[in-house]
Design an enzyme around this catalytic site. Structure first.
Site, mmCIF file in Angstrom:
data_model
loop_
_atom_site.group_PDB
_atom_site.id
_atom_site.type_symbol
_atom_site.label_atom_id
_atom_site.label_comp_id
_atom_site.label_asym_id
_atom_site.label_seq_id
_atom_site.Cartn_x
_atom_site.Cartn_y
_atom_site.Cartn_z
ATOM 1 N N GLY A 12 10.259 -8.720 2.031
ATOM 2 C CA GLY A 12 10.628 -8.394 0.661
ATOM 3 C C GLY A 12 11.300 -9.499 -0.114
ATOM 4 O O GLY A 12 12.075 -9.216 -1.032
ATOM 5 N N ASN A 107 -0.824 -8.388 -7.867
ATOM 6 C CA ASN A 107 -0.584 -8.832 -6.495
ATOM 7 C C ASN A 107 -0.250 -10.315 -6.509
ATOM 8 O O ASN A 107 -0.649 -11.039 -7.425
ATOM 9 C CB ASN A 107 -1.851 -8.598 -5.655
ATOM 10 C CG ASN A 107 -1.681 -9.012 -4.210
ATOM 11 O OD1 ASN A 107 -0.660 -8.718 -3.581
ATOM 12 N ND2 ASN A 107 -2.673 -9.707 -3.656
ATOM 13 N N HIS A 109 -0.716 -13.713 -3.960
ATOM 14 C CA HIS A 109 -1.418 -14.186 -2.773
ATOM 15 C C HIS A 109 -1.009 -15.637 -2.520
ATOM 16 O O HIS A 109 -0.992 -16.434 -3.465
ATOM 17 C CB HIS A 109 -2.934 -14.086 -2.981
ATOM 18 C CG HIS A 109 -3.701 -14.462 -1.763
ATOM 19 N ND1 HIS A 109 -3.772 -13.640 -0.653
ATOM 20 C CD2 HIS A 109 -4.398 -15.570 -1.450
ATOM 21 C CE1 HIS A 109 -4.486 -14.234 0.279
ATOM 22 N NE2 HIS A 109 -4.881 -15.405 -0.173
HETATM 23 C C1 GAR Z 1 4.182 -13.553 0.787
HETATM 24 O O1 GAR Z 1 3.928 -14.875 1.199
HETATM 25 C C2 GAR Z 1 2.979 -12.996 0.052
HETATM 26 O O2 GAR Z 1 2.328 -13.928 -0.771
HETATM 27 C C3 GAR Z 1 2.110 -12.587 1.197
HETATM 28 O O3 GAR Z 1 2.987 -12.000 2.114
HETATM 29 C C4 GAR Z 1 4.271 -12.621 1.997
HETATM 30 C C5 GAR Z 1 5.309 -11.552 1.799
HETATM 31 O O4 GAR Z 1 6.593 -12.109 1.808
HETATM 32 N N1 GAR Z 1 1.090 -11.673 0.801
HETATM 33 C C6 GAR Z 1 -0.133 -11.685 1.304
HETATM 34 O O5 GAR Z 1 -0.490 -12.447 2.178
HETATM 35 C C7 GAR Z 1 -1.065 -10.654 0.726
HETATM 36 N N2 GAR Z 1 -2.351 -10.742 1.344
HETATM 37 P P1 GAR Z 1 7.838 -11.304 1.225
HETATM 38 O O6 GAR Z 1 7.844 -9.947 1.928
HETATM 39 O O7 GAR Z 1 9.024 -12.126 1.612
HETATM 40 O O8 GAR Z 1 7.675 -11.171 -0.257
#
Ligand code: GAR
Length: 201
Positions: A12, A107, A109
């Site tokens: 998060g 979203n 990415h």
């Molecule tokens: C982030 O790097 C986001 O871009 C990625 O997951 C991570 C979540 O981190 N999302 C994806 O790969 C979506 N396919 P966070 O929980 O610290 O925000």
């Protein structure tokens, strides 16, 4: 102020950055509910610390994808969100969910789409040997990371990068890029024409 539902599967850090930006008045929105598909996700504890309602909707509690997505819809409906923000939500949403919030789901990415969609985007970038990667904020459509692109930030890839070192370099840019993109969305500055996102003056 736009009413924002945040969906996240884990840590998060993007959710935290967006919440803080709203608190600081940099984004004209308020987080009205946080949803995770994992009951143990750290993001749920963050929501509790903020005093924001949080809900776990676990995939395994539902037989079909449609039932799971209906449960997600039911979980957020009482909070009447204007926008659904996916912040590390690691599931592909289908028509059951998406059709309820047309062009209202965004979203982030961790790659420069359309390169490296799907899981392990940073690993894909390292393995491809690209010299520049980054992050992309986009509207969500039925495809995998395929919706109209709102904003991107480029980040260099170093010769000795690993998946983890590249992810760590990209992450702070995710936070700033997501804040700026969501600020535009909350100010009704984004318009989609033929799948291309335009920023209104
Ligand atoms: C982030 O790097 C986001 O871009 C990625 O997951 C991570 C979540 O981190 N999302 C994806 O790969 C979506 N396919 P966070 O929980 O610290 O925000």
């Amino acid at each position: 102020r736009k009413r924002i539902a945040i969906f996240a599967s884990g840590r998060g850090s993007n959710a935290e950055a967006l919440y803080q930006a709203m608190q600081a008045g940099e984004v004209n929105g308020e987080v009205v509910v946080v949803v995770s598909d994992y009951s143990t996700a750290a993001v749920l504890a963050k929501a509790q610390a903020w005093g924001v309602p949080s809900v776990a909707v676990e995939r395994k509690a539902y037989g079909s994808k449609e039932d799971f997505e209906q449960a997600l819809l039911d979980a957020i409906a009482p909070y009447t969100p204007d926008v659904v923000v996916l912040a590390g939500f690691m599931r592909l949403l289908g028509p059951t969910f998406i059709n309820a919030y047309p062009n209202k789901i965004v979203n982030i990415h961790p790659a420069l789409l359309p390169s490296f969609p799907g899981l392990h985007a940073q690993r894909q970038a390292v393995e491809a040997g690209v010299k520049v990667s980054g992050c992309t904020v986009h509207f969500v459509d039925y495809g995998m990371d395929s919706g109209p692109i709102i904003m991107q930030t480029a980040v260099p890839v170093m010769a000795d990068d690993t998946e983890d070192s590249l992810a760590a370099r990209i992450l702070p840019h995710e936070h700033t890029t997501y804040k700026r993109a969501l600020a535009l969305l909350c100010d009704d500055k984004l318009e989609i024409i033929n799948r291309i996102v335009h920023v209104k003056p």
